[in-house]
Enzyme design. Structure first.
Site, PDB file in Angstrom:
ATOM      1  N   ASP A  15      12.724 -58.589 -18.012  1.00  0.00           N
ATOM      2  CA  ASP A  15      12.204 -58.551 -16.650  1.00  0.00           C
ATOM      3  C   ASP A  15      13.361 -58.737 -15.665  1.00  0.00           C
ATOM      4  O   ASP A  15      14.045 -59.767 -15.690  1.00  0.00           O
ATOM      5  CB  ASP A  15      11.191 -59.705 -16.516  1.00  0.00           C
ATOM      6  CG  ASP A  15      10.513 -59.743 -15.166  1.00  0.00           C
ATOM      7  OD1 ASP A  15      11.020 -59.130 -14.203  1.00  0.00           O
ATOM      8  OD2 ASP A  15       9.475 -60.407 -15.074  1.00  0.00           O
ATOM      9  N   ASN A  29       9.405 -47.589  -2.770  1.00  0.00           N
ATOM     10  CA  ASN A  29       8.910 -46.311  -2.229  1.00  0.00           C
ATOM     11  C   ASN A  29       9.384 -46.180  -0.779  1.00  0.00           C
ATOM     12  O   ASN A  29       9.998 -47.104  -0.240  1.00  0.00           O
ATOM     13  CB  ASN A  29       7.378 -46.209  -2.344  1.00  0.00           C
ATOM     14  CG  ASN A  29       6.683 -47.338  -1.613  1.00  0.00           C
ATOM     15  OD1 ASN A  29       6.899 -47.530  -0.411  1.00  0.00           O
ATOM     16  ND2 ASN A  29       5.858 -48.105  -2.311  1.00  0.00           N
ATOM     17  N   GLY A  37       4.544 -51.888 -10.416  1.00  0.00           N
ATOM     18  CA  GLY A  37       5.729 -51.838 -11.273  1.00  0.00           C
ATOM     19  C   GLY A  37       6.777 -52.878 -10.915  1.00  0.00           C
ATOM     20  O   GLY A  37       6.460 -54.016 -10.580  1.00  0.00           O
ATOM     21  N   VAL A  38       8.019 -52.466 -10.963  1.00  0.00           N
ATOM     22  CA  VAL A  38       9.125 -53.390 -10.716  1.00  0.00           C
ATOM     23  C   VAL A  38       9.115 -53.849  -9.246  1.00  0.00           C
ATOM     24  O   VAL A  38       9.429 -55.010  -8.937  1.00  0.00           O
ATOM     25  CB  VAL A  38      10.461 -52.754 -11.175  1.00  0.00           C
ATOM     26  CG1 VAL A  38      10.864 -51.588 -10.345  1.00  0.00           C
ATOM     27  CG2 VAL A  38      11.561 -53.773 -11.234  1.00  0.00           C
ATOM     28  N   ASP A  39       8.720 -52.978  -8.359  1.00  0.00           N
ATOM     29  CA  ASP A  39       8.624 -53.306  -6.931  1.00  0.00           C
ATOM     30  C   ASP A  39       7.625 -54.455  -6.723  1.00  0.00           C
ATOM     31  O   ASP A  39       7.926 -55.453  -6.022  1.00  0.00           O
ATOM     32  CB  ASP A  39       8.149 -52.029  -6.196  1.00  0.00           C
ATOM     33  CG  ASP A  39       8.305 -52.089  -4.693  1.00  0.00           C
ATOM     34  OD1 ASP A  39       8.940 -53.033  -4.197  1.00  0.00           O
ATOM     35  OD2 ASP A  39       7.787 -51.169  -4.019  1.00  0.00           O
ATOM     36  N   SER A 122      12.456 -44.502 -11.166  1.00  0.00           N
ATOM     37  CA  SER A 122      11.606 -43.285 -11.216  1.00  0.00           C
ATOM     38  C   SER A 122      10.890 -43.041 -12.544  1.00  0.00           C
ATOM     39  O   SER A 122      10.125 -42.078 -12.636  1.00  0.00           O
ATOM     40  CB  SER A 122      12.392 -42.006 -10.862  1.00  0.00           C
ATOM     41  OG  SER A 122      12.582 -41.914  -9.468  1.00  0.00           O
ATOM     42  N   THR A 123      11.134 -43.862 -13.570  1.00  0.00           N
ATOM     43  CA  THR A 123      10.564 -43.517 -14.884  1.00  0.00           C
ATOM     44  C   THR A 123       9.218 -44.186 -15.178  1.00  0.00           C
ATOM     45  O   THR A 123       8.700 -44.068 -16.290  1.00  0.00           O
ATOM     46  CB  THR A 123      11.553 -43.838 -16.032  1.00  0.00           C
ATOM     47  OG1 THR A 123      11.799 -45.248 -16.050  1.00  0.00           O
ATOM     48  CG2 THR A 123      12.860 -43.098 -15.852  1.00  0.00           C
ATOM     49  N   GLY A 124       8.653 -44.867 -14.186  1.00  0.00           N
ATOM     50  CA  GLY A 124       7.315 -45.443 -14.338  1.00  0.00           C
ATOM     51  C   GLY A 124       6.318 -44.600 -13.570  1.00  0.00           C
ATOM     52  O   GLY A 124       6.040 -43.450 -13.944  1.00  0.00           O
ATOM     53  N   TYR A 126       6.631 -42.856 -11.043  1.00  0.00           N
ATOM     54  CA  TYR A 126       7.164 -41.577 -10.563  1.00  0.00           C
ATOM     55  C   TYR A 126       7.425 -40.561 -11.688  1.00  0.00           C
ATOM     56  O   TYR A 126       7.874 -39.436 -11.422  1.00  0.00           O
ATOM     57  CB  TYR A 126       8.415 -41.799  -9.708  1.00  0.00           C
ATOM     58  CG  TYR A 126       8.118 -42.328  -8.307  1.00  0.00           C
ATOM     59  CD1 TYR A 126       6.811 -42.525  -7.865  1.00  0.00           C
ATOM     60  CD2 TYR A 126       9.149 -42.633  -7.420  1.00  0.00           C
ATOM     61  CE1 TYR A 126       6.548 -43.013  -6.587  1.00  0.00           C
ATOM     62  CE2 TYR A 126       8.884 -43.114  -6.142  1.00  0.00           C
ATOM     63  CZ  TYR A 126       7.587 -43.298  -5.732  1.00  0.00           C
ATOM     64  OH  TYR A 126       7.325 -43.767  -4.462  1.00  0.00           O
TER      65      TYR A 126
HETATM   66  N1  AR6 Z   1      11.668 -55.502 -14.725  1.00  0.00           N
HETATM   67  C1  AR6 Z   1      12.319 -54.389 -15.148  1.00  0.00           C
HETATM   68  N2  AR6 Z   1      11.730 -53.180 -15.266  1.00  0.00           N
HETATM   69  C2  AR6 Z   1      10.426 -53.098 -14.946  1.00  0.00           C
HETATM   70  C3  AR6 Z   1       9.665 -54.200 -14.487  1.00  0.00           C
HETATM   71  C4  AR6 Z   1      10.351 -55.455 -14.388  1.00  0.00           C
HETATM   72  N3  AR6 Z   1       9.745 -56.555 -13.966  1.00  0.00           N
HETATM   73  N4  AR6 Z   1       8.400 -53.780 -14.244  1.00  0.00           N
HETATM   74  C5  AR6 Z   1       8.353 -52.453 -14.556  1.00  0.00           C
HETATM   75  N5  AR6 Z   1       9.571 -52.046 -14.983  1.00  0.00           N
HETATM   76  P1  AR6 Z   1       8.154 -48.242 -11.633  1.00  0.00           P
HETATM   77  P2  AR6 Z   1       9.144 -45.843 -10.228  1.00  0.00           P
HETATM   78  C6  AR6 Z   1      10.020 -50.712 -15.407  1.00  0.00           C
HETATM   79  O1  AR6 Z   1       6.786 -47.656 -11.744  1.00  0.00           O
HETATM   80  O2  AR6 Z   1       8.806 -44.964 -11.378  1.00  0.00           O
HETATM   81  C7  AR6 Z   1       5.986 -48.686  -7.288  1.00  0.00           C
HETATM   82  O3  AR6 Z   1       4.617 -48.804  -7.005  1.00  0.00           O
HETATM   83  C8  AR6 Z   1       8.987 -49.713 -15.860  1.00  0.00           C
HETATM   84  O4  AR6 Z   1       8.669 -49.908 -17.225  1.00  0.00           O
HETATM   85  O5  AR6 Z   1       8.286 -49.668 -11.269  1.00  0.00           O
HETATM   86  O6  AR6 Z   1      10.474 -45.673  -9.559  1.00  0.00           O
HETATM   87  C9  AR6 Z   1       6.813 -48.415  -6.040  1.00  0.00           C
HETATM   88  O7  AR6 Z   1       6.283 -49.061  -4.904  1.00  0.00           O
HETATM   89  C10 AR6 Z   1       9.717 -48.398 -15.660  1.00  0.00           C
HETATM   90  O8  AR6 Z   1      10.536 -48.123 -16.797  1.00  0.00           O
HETATM   91  O9  AR6 Z   1       9.050 -47.420 -10.554  1.00  0.00           O
HETATM   92  C11 AR6 Z   1       6.755 -46.932  -5.921  1.00  0.00           C
HETATM   93  O10 AR6 Z   1       5.590 -46.511  -5.251  1.00  0.00           O
HETATM   94  C12 AR6 Z   1      10.650 -48.673 -14.493  1.00  0.00           C
HETATM   95  O11 AR6 Z   1      10.607 -50.089 -14.277  1.00  0.00           O
HETATM   96  C13 AR6 Z   1       6.729 -46.465  -7.353  1.00  0.00           C
HETATM   97  O12 AR6 Z   1       6.171 -47.537  -8.106  1.00  0.00           O
HETATM   98  C14 AR6 Z   1      10.273 -47.981 -13.199  1.00  0.00           C
HETATM   99  O13 AR6 Z   1       8.863 -47.974 -13.032  1.00  0.00           O
HETATM  100  C15 AR6 Z   1       8.100 -46.193  -7.886  1.00  0.00           C
HETATM  101  O14 AR6 Z   1       8.001 -45.638  -9.154  1.00  0.00           O
END
Ligand code: AR6
Length: 178
Positions: A15, A29, A37-39, A122-124, A126
């Site tokens: 994490d 975003n 997600g991470v955000d 971008s790999t979650g 997005y």
């Molecule tokens: N620590 C590290 N990696 C993480 C964590 C964490 N705590 N939580 C999730 N991940 P995403 P995106 C990984 O969806 O694709 C948001 O709603 C996850 O497994 O967080 O860039 C924003 O507000 C994945 O591999 O980001 C935007 O609207 C990676 O982080 C949108 O999602 C990215 O997944 C951005 O989408």
């Protein structure tokens, strides 16, 4: 741990909110007002001072980066960047993802940040395919090290074990492991 020129590259499983470095990167975003997600995790753990700063900044175009302090998180700064939504691989996604990494590093350098940790942008939500995204991420950081090289430690923090294995297998091929 990997070494490229004078920079250490770490691949961590876990994490990103628990990682103690000068700056962690948020996969945000365009609004910078939080999400899932991470955000979501960064805002939840970091507390409301981060959102207050993001509101003042007023958003961020895809591929660019903005900086705030890190609230209750163990790092000092958060660099908020916005990766592209993956459509067909043909819509400037690669360029924009590259810029998200590269501009985050340039902003870090401006703030004299010496250690930085990235999630897999971008790999979650997005939906950028992980293997393609990883290659762009590694290329961006290697180009940055070639051209700038003033950040001593760059970490990739992967949330999924399969991503962690993929990154290690790829970096073992490309970069000296120590
Ligand atoms: N620590 C590290 N990696 C993480 C964590 C964490 N705590 N939580 C999730 N991940 P995403 P995106 C990984 O969806 O694709 C948001 O709603 C996850 O497994 O967080 O860039 C924003 O507000 C994945 O591999 O980001 C935007 O609207 C990676 O982080 C949108 O999602 C990215 O997944 C951005 O989408």
């Amino acid at each position: 741990m990997y070494i490229y020129k004078d920079t250490t590259i770490n691949v961590l499983l876990g994490d990103i909110t628990e990682v103690k470095v000068d700056a962690i990167v948020n996969a945000a975003n365009n609004t910078l007002l939080g999400g899932g997600g991470v955000d979501g995790a960064i805002h939840r753990v970091g507390g409301k001072t981060i959102l207050e700063q993001c509101k003042k900044i007023g958003g961020c175009p895809t591929g660019e980066a903005r900086i705030t302090t890190a609230g209750n998180l163990p790092s000092n700064y958060i660099i908020h960047t916005v990766g592209p939504i993956y459509k067909d691989g043909d819509s400037r996604e690669e360029r924009l993802l590259y810029e998200a990494y590269y501009n985050s590093l340039l902003l870090a350098e401006e703030y004299n940040i010496k250690s930085i940790a990235f999630p897999s942008i971008s790999t979650g939500a997005y939906e950028y395919p992980i293997e393609k995204a990883m290659k762009v991420a590694v290329r961006a950081i290697m180009d940055f090290i070639d051209k700038e090289g003033k950040i001593s430690s760059i970490s990739f923090v992967l949330f999924k074990e399969t991503d962690f294995i993929l990154y290690n297998d790829y970096l073992k091929e490309k970069i000296l492991q120590i």
